[in-house]
Design a protein around this motif. Sequence first.
Motif: not given
Length: 224
Positions: A205-209, A161-163, A211-212
């Motif tokens: 959006m999930y990564a940002v929320k 997800i981060k990548y 904090n990834l």
Amino acid sequence: MKVIIADSNDIVRVGLRSILANDSNIEVVCEVVSSEQFLEQLKSTEADVALLDYTAPGFTIDVIPKALNVNKRLKIVAITPEQNASVILDALKSGVMSYIKKDCDIPEILASVKETAGGNKFFCGQILDSIRKSSIDVEHLESENFSCEPVLLSERELEIIKYIAEGNTNAQIADVLCLSPHTITTHRKNIMAKLGTKNTAGIVMYAVKSNLVSPNKFLFSRES
């Protein structure tokens, strides 16, 4: 990692044994041709993963919880011909951890064993498509196992997800993680199913929320 091959078809067992021999970290400790033989071997054979076709002659779906009762640390990868979503659901409720089809390619079969041995659930893309077409929520389906805890993303999935959020392609992620692009594609489908999203934007959006990745880093990555 030690693997048991459970299938009554000689050709299938030979094929799986040959595929697993491609990875020096995988050892096939035994092969079984029936539910009874599977359960008997588990009493005296140490194994981390079982590659099981519970639909093959000589096997039934009932062998899954029985096997897990004999060896509580065993992780089961179902590998079957195409099944309808309700049969897949029953297998997962019975204790199957990962699910792939017999016509999956070699890298995907190897990935299913390695990821499952590492404690990660793994579904091939075809199985996920079958589940989605029947409107079964994969996250709900995975949480059926005797627990009210929410389904969590695996460490590998969080890494991917981060990548993705940083703007990397499947090929670039595969190169960094030393996996095949096909395996990354499968992970991506699993992630989208768990997050309930149909596109990359939902993953970002999930990564940002979570904090990834920071919004600034993502925006910078997209502009460069």
